[in-house]
Design a protein around this motif. Structure first.
Motif, PDB file in Angstrom:
ATOM      1  N   SER A  11       0.780  -1.095   0.182  1.00 13.68           N
ATOM      2  CA  SER A  11      -0.156   0.098   0.135  1.00 13.68           C
ATOM      3  C   SER A  11       1.038   1.285   0.007  1.00 13.68           C
ATOM      4  CB  SER A  11      -0.962   0.349   1.435  1.00 13.68           C
ATOM      5  OG  SER A  11      -1.901  -0.992   1.245  1.00 13.68           O
ATOM      6  N   THR A  91      -4.305   0.878  -8.703  1.00 16.58           N
ATOM      7  CA  THR A  91      -4.952  -0.032  -7.649  1.00 16.58           C
ATOM      8  C   THR A  91      -5.302  -1.480  -8.367  1.00 16.58           C
ATOM      9  OG1 THR A  91      -5.175   1.532  -5.773  1.00 16.58           O
ATOM     10  CG2 THR A  91      -6.429  -0.624  -5.719  1.00 16.58           C
ATOM     11  N   GLN A 123      -0.689  -7.697  -4.443  1.00 17.19           N
ATOM     12  CA  GLN A 123      -1.644  -6.645  -4.671  1.00 17.19           C
ATOM     13  C   GLN A 123      -1.098  -5.514  -4.278  1.00 17.19           C
ATOM     14  OE1 GLN A 123      -5.134  -6.867  -4.785  1.00 17.19           O
ATOM     15  NE2 GLN A 123      -5.010  -4.395  -4.579  1.00 17.19           N
ATOM     16  N   THR A 125      -2.091  -1.499  -3.770  1.00 24.78           N
ATOM     17  CA  THR A 125      -3.267  -0.590  -3.399  1.00 24.78           C
ATOM     18  C   THR A 125      -2.544   0.841  -3.192  1.00 24.78           C
ATOM     19  OG1 THR A 125      -4.176  -2.174  -2.351  1.00 24.78           O
ATOM     20  CG2 THR A 125      -4.858   0.034  -1.657  1.00 24.78           C
ATOM     21  N   SER A 127      -3.916   4.761  -2.293  1.00 20.73           N
ATOM     22  CA  SER A 127      -4.807   5.686  -1.789  1.00 20.73           C
ATOM     23  C   SER A 127      -4.558   7.164  -2.106  1.00 20.73           C
ATOM     24  CB  SER A 127      -4.622   5.385  -0.246  1.00 20.73           C
ATOM     25  OG  SER A 127      -3.371   5.967   0.328  1.00 20.73           O
TER      26      SER A 127
END
Length: 128
Positions: A11, A91, A123, A125, A127
């Protein structure tokens, strides 16, 4: 048996960077096209970038051109995707893929079915 194992996802805030790695084993260097695909929730899997193993020529999707860089360390049999200036739209689950194909096909941004081997995905991600 060719095996691909991705790592490096995580992330990050918009504008940040991540580097994905894909450790490859079980194939001899040749007319291989190695690439990265991604799939966001509710969307089709899309090609992001490819590299032709014989000469290092590269293909990038328009959406990542200038922000992402695909590279390969032959000594380590590892594929990388350096992702800079990340956006929330980046993402997705990112997959490493490989397959034997002609140079022209690899550099056109081939479809999923052209690739024979896939990793399990990592993954990413981003933000806002």
């Amino acid at each position: 048996q060719v095996q691909l194992v991705e790592s490096g996802g995580g992330s990050v805030q918009a504008g940040g960077s991540l580097r994905l790695s894909c450790a490859a084993s079980g194939y001899t260097d040749g007319r291989y096209c190695m690439g990265w695909f991604r799939q966001a929730p509710g969307k089709q899997r899309e090609g992001v970038a490819n590299i032709y193993t014989n000469d290092g020529s590269r293909y990038y999707a328009d959406s990542v051109e200038g922000r992402f860089t695909i590279s390969r360390d032959n000594a380590k049999n590892t594929l990388y995707l350096q992702m800079n200036s990340l956006k929330p739209d980046d993402t997705a689950m990112y997959y490493c893929a490989g397959g034997l194909m002609r140079y022209s096909v690899c550099l056109m941004g081939p479809a999923e079915y052209e690739f024979n081997y896939w990793g399990q995905g990592t993954q990413v991600t981003v933000s806002s």
